[in-house]
Scaffold this motif. Structure first.
Motif, PDB file in Angstrom:
ATOM      1  N   VAL A   1     -30.711  79.910  87.265  1.00 16.66           N
ATOM      2  CA  VAL A   1     -30.415  78.410  87.659  1.00 16.66           C
ATOM      3  C   VAL A   1     -30.141  78.208  89.340  1.00 16.66           C
ATOM      4  O   VAL A   1     -30.534  77.401  89.939  1.00 16.66           O
ATOM      5  CB  VAL A   1     -29.027  77.988  86.757  1.00 16.66           C
ATOM      6  N   PHE A   2     -29.382  79.352  89.703  1.00 16.18           N
ATOM      7  CA  PHE A   2     -29.298  79.296  91.007  1.00 16.18           C
ATOM      8  C   PHE A   2     -30.557  79.378  92.101  1.00 16.18           C
ATOM      9  O   PHE A   2     -30.568  78.687  92.742  1.00 16.18           O
ATOM     10  CB  PHE A   2     -28.217  80.870  91.418  1.00 16.18           C
ATOM     11  N   GLU A   3     -31.491  80.184  91.413  1.00 18.88           N
ATOM     12  CA  GLU A   3     -32.657  80.472  92.132  1.00 18.88           C
ATOM     13  C   GLU A   3     -33.465  79.038  92.003  1.00 18.88           C
ATOM     14  O   GLU A   3     -34.032  78.568  93.189  1.00 18.88           O
ATOM     15  CB  GLU A   3     -33.528  81.638  91.757  1.00 18.88           C
ATOM     16  N   ASN A   4     -33.441  78.324  90.885  1.00 18.45           N
ATOM     17  CA  ASN A   4     -34.093  77.060  90.742  1.00 18.45           C
ATOM     18  C   ASN A   4     -33.683  75.967  91.780  1.00 18.45           C
ATOM     19  O   ASN A   4     -34.519  75.487  92.208  1.00 18.45           O
ATOM     20  CB  ASN A   4     -33.922  76.614  89.345  1.00 18.45           C
ATOM     21  N   ILE A   5     -32.330  75.964  91.859  1.00 16.26           N
ATOM     22  CA  ILE A   5     -31.775  75.156  92.749  1.00 16.26           C
ATOM     23  C   ILE A   5     -32.139  75.200  94.189  1.00 16.26           C
ATOM     24  O   ILE A   5     -32.329  74.359  95.162  1.00 16.26           O
ATOM     25  CB  ILE A   5     -30.318  74.947  92.701  1.00 16.26           C
ATOM     26  N   ALA A   6     -31.693  76.694  94.550  1.00 14.02           N
ATOM     27  CA  ALA A   6     -32.114  76.825  95.891  1.00 14.02           C
ATOM     28  C   ALA A   6     -33.493  76.872  96.647  1.00 14.02           C
ATOM     29  O   ALA A   6     -33.769  76.464  97.782  1.00 14.02           O
ATOM     30  CB  ALA A   6     -31.765  78.650  96.177  1.00 14.02           C
ATOM     31  N   LEU A   7     -34.435  76.716  95.560  1.00 13.56           N
ATOM     32  CA  LEU A   7     -35.758  76.581  95.779  1.00 13.56           C
ATOM     33  C   LEU A   7     -36.081  75.256  96.791  1.00 13.56           C
ATOM     34  O   LEU A   7     -37.112  75.357  97.509  1.00 13.56           O
ATOM     35  CB  LEU A   7     -36.787  76.637  94.673  1.00 13.56           C
TER      36      LEU A   7
END
Ligand SMILES: Nc1ncnc2c1ncn2[C@@H]1O[C@H](COP(=O)(O)OP(=O)(O)OP(=O)(O)O)[C@@H](O)[C@H]1O
Ligand SMILES: [Mg+2]
Length: 240
Positions: free
Chosen positions: A95-101
């Motif tokens: 989820v963190f990576e999804n948002i950071a993208l």
């Protein structure tokens, strides 16, 4: 002042003309909603603005720029973020990576990105506990929040939201709409596509109703609701 202006815009899939000479405007700071039945051309309108498909005629202006000849990447860089239909999370990323993208249109350091994602968790506290969980393990509503958070990470001037309430429980719909109001309060302009006319018109400044690719009527929420013909044909019939 208009932030976004479509002037006689048409767009096709092969031989199918999905939008036909559409003219509409979204003022700086407004929430404008596009309403209409399945297949009316709502998603196509958003895709044409964000450059995912190219218009076959007409002009699209965003601030001082004409978008018609720009790539989707260039349009994102100008400050247009598109949260498409369906919950498009990357299932194998956290989820963190999804948002950071979502911030990939801007130059940011790892530390800045981490801080910004933390801020998104303040907007959507429900998804914070899942920061390290993989995208596919989230519920539909949680995935929708991740998708909206990713769009906001672009710090867009214009946010294009396609059916944010689709398939969500009423409580979650309320929450998502609260966030949409907050987004506008912070100065972001929103073009919102919905089949849930009641929800959309509860936050919108103005709405446009489409039918088979053409504009039927435009107006303020109270004008659209008070028009019996429009209400019965396009807004689900009920007054409230
Ligand atoms: N990828 C595609 N290829 C071919 N035709 C398409 C494609 N996407 C949409 N269409 C057609 O374009 C028209 C408009 O579709 P669009 O998805 O914009 O409608 P919509 O208003 O978003 O509908 P919905 O409420 O069902 O999402 C429809 O006739 C649809 O069948
Ligand atoms: Mg659609």
């Amino acid at each position: 002042m208009a932030l976004l202006e479509l002037d006689g815009v048409s767009a096709c899939y092969g031989k199918v003309e999905a939008i036909k000479g559409l003219t509409l405007r979204v003022g700086e700071g407004e929430i404008v909603t596009l309403l209409g039945a399945n297949g009316a051309g709502k998603s196509t309108t958003l895709r044409t603005v964000s450059g995912l498909i190219k218009s076959s005629s007409g002009d699209i202006r965003f601030g001082q720029s004409s978008l018609a000849d720009l790539s989707a990447e260039a349009i994102v860089r100008l400050g247009v973020a598109h949260v498409p239909e369906g919950r498009r999370v990357f299932p194998g990323l956290s989820v963190f990576e999804n948002i950071a993208l979502g911030s990939s249109n801007r130059k940011t350091t790892r530390a800045e990105r981490a801080l910004e994602v933390r801020r998104m968790f303040e907007v959507f506290p429900e998804i914070e506990p899942f920061a390290n969980a993989l995208g596919w393990t989230l519920s539909g509503g949680q995935q929708q929040m991740v998708a909206i958070a990713r769009g906001l990470m672009a710090r867009p001037r214009l946010l294009l939201l396609d059916e944010p309430s689709l398939g969500l429980a009423p409580m979650v719909v309320q929450q998502v709409y609260r966030v949409i109001s907050d987004i506008r309060r912070q100065g972001t302009t929103v073009l919102l596509v919905e089949q849930n006319a009641h929800m959309a018109l509860s936050v919108a400044d103005r709405g446009y109703v489409l039918e088979t690719g053409r504009l039927v009527i435009e107006g303020r929420p109270e004008e659209l609701w008070s028009n019996d013909e429009v209400r019965l044909a396009y807004l689900g019939g009920r007054k409230t």
